[in-house]
Write an enzyme that holds these catalytic residues in place. Structure first.
Site, PDB file in Angstrom:
ATOM      1  NE  ARG A 278      -2.225   0.576   3.907  1.00  0.00           N
ATOM      2  CZ  ARG A 278      -1.648   1.306   4.630  1.00  0.00           C
ATOM      3  NH1 ARG A 278      -1.341   2.859   4.620  1.00  0.00           N
ATOM      4  NH2 ARG A 278      -1.322   1.082   5.818  1.00  0.00           N
ATOM      5  CG  HIS A 282      -6.221   1.934   6.662  1.00  0.00           C
ATOM      6  ND1 HIS A 282      -6.196   0.599   5.963  1.00  0.00           N
ATOM      7  CD2 HIS A 282      -7.386   2.178   7.033  1.00  0.00           C
ATOM      8  CE1 HIS A 282      -7.261   0.044   6.533  1.00  0.00           C
ATOM      9  NE2 HIS A 282      -7.924   1.039   7.071  1.00  0.00           N
ATOM     10  CE1 TYR A 291       1.448   2.872   8.726  1.00  0.00           C
ATOM     11  CE2 TYR A 291       0.045   4.544   9.770  1.00  0.00           C
ATOM     12  CZ  TYR A 291       0.235   3.673   8.741  1.00  0.00           C
ATOM     13  OH  TYR A 291      -0.406   3.602   7.634  1.00  0.00           O
TER      14      TYR A 291
END
Length: 392
Positions: A278, A282, A291
């Site tokens: 990805r 998200h 993160y």
């Protein structure tokens, strides 16, 4: 337009094509047919399943990926401009969605998560319907039976149960269509997915479990989800599995055809792990820089699914300026159509929230609608109130 001329054939269940990948045990090798540099790699088992893919069809697969990336970037822009409440980007996962989506037959039925807009494009979804729910104009995006694809499932993993149940219905009908369900790496830790795998294995249901391992379940890396390859989890349920390079459109196409053929010929379910990444957040409400290491993103950018097909087309002498201009024009046209459809969606009426909840009248819902109608009526007619205010 790409069409599946092989018809999921080549071999039948139990033939050599169905030996591709490991059917138990651990340590699946990652199947790759196109390297990140655009080199075509031969594979004795998987090559059989894409031998019909002509240069023209390879160009069509490339076009599909370019178009859905353009859809994705346009929808992201619409969200940033306040036209959509939220958007789940698919950036980086184009090969997984196009390669699998173009392997399907019209009578196969798809059960997806909220990220498979590329698969919806392959199924022929109306472009406005892709963004309808994200604009807040409808409870769901489209009529599932017009394109044989259920509306996106927000509950993580629930669609795998729906797909397994539908596949058992296919068995009862004696048909040879297949249910295909899409989910991410994080969903494999959900109870729904594991229950679906149990039922699919027990009843040998004609369902394909397509896991897009994009490395992150929101902020949780896949190494915390599982200490073994996700494809190896299927062995515990007695389900054969494959592990393919999810950024390789031909490897994904071949694997999906193998799984579909097995299901059509009574071989039961298959688990496919498409290893991809990805590239974006998200959803547009997420900040992956909090993160995710920038170096990781850079490493995966070098494996871009579109760039590698473009490099292959260059090697084959198929990438002309006219061809690229035509594809870009197609992508821009699609983006304009989706944007116009989104912005011009009519505002829903307050009582529209009760439409399409149940297929037949329901006294419980009708009672709620009656209560809500009387609540709205207590405010009077907004038009009359405005007129009275103006007179005063």
């Amino acid at each position: 337009m790409f069409t599946d001329e092989l018809g999921q054939g080549g071999t039948t269940a139990g033939g050599p094509g169905n030996g591709a990948g490991h059917h138990g045990g651990t340590g699946h090798s990652l199947v790759q047919l196109i390297t990140p540099a655009g080199e075509r790699v031969s594979h004795p088992e998987y090559d059989l399943w894409i031998q019909d893919v002509s240069d023209e069809q390879l160009c069509s697969l490339y076009e599909d990926m370019v178009v859905i990336r353009r859809i994705d970037t346009e929808a992201t822009a619409l969200q940033r401009q306040g036209e959509l409440a939220l958007w789940p980007p698919l950036l980086g996962q184009e090969a997984s969605q196009i390669g699998s989506g173009r392997a399907l037959r019209e009578d196969d039925f798809v059960f997806s998560s909220y990220r498979e807009n590329g698969v919806a494009y392959c199924r022929g979804v109306d472009l406005t319907d892709i963004v309808r729910v994200w604009r807040g104009n409808a409870s769901s995006g489209w009529d599932p039976y017009t394109i044989n694809m259920a509306t996106p499932q927000i509950i993580i993993g629930a669609q795998t149960l729906h797909a397994t149940g539908y596949a058992m219905g296919i068995q009862n009908d004696g048909a040879d269509s297949v249910a295909v369900t899409y989910f991410g790496d994080g969903a494999t830790s959900e109870g729904d997915v594991n229950e679906a795998l149990v039922f699919a294995a027990s009843f040998q249901a004609p369902v394909v479990f397509f896991c897009q391992n994009n490395q992150w379940a929101i902020s949780e890396p896949v190494r915390l989800q599982s200490h073994i390859q996700l494809a190896d989890r299927a062995a515990g349920f007695g389900i054969p599995s494959m592990r393919v390079d999810g950024n390789d459109v031909l490897a994904v196409l071949a694997a999906t055809r193998i799984a579909l053929d097995r299901a059509r010929h009574g071989g039961g379910p298959t688990f496919i792990e498409a290893v991809t990444y990805r590239m974006g957040p998200h959803t547009t409400a997420d900040d992956p820089t909090r993160y995710r290491d920038a170096n990781e993103l850079e490493d995966w950018a070098a494996k871009d699914p579109i760039d590698r097909v473009k490099a292959l087309l260059e090697r084959k002498g198929l990438l002309s300026q006219d061809f690229e201009a035509r594809i870009q024009a197609k992508a821009d046209t699609v983006a304009r159509e989706m944007r116009a459809g989104c912005i011009n969606l009519p505002e829903p009426e307050p009582l529209d929230i009760f439409k399409h909840v149940y297929s037949t009248p329901n006294s419980w819902l009708e009672r709620q609608q009656d209560h809500y109608s009387r609540y709205l009526a207590s405010f009077g007619d907004p038009a009359e109130a405005t007129s009275e205010e103006g007179a005063r």
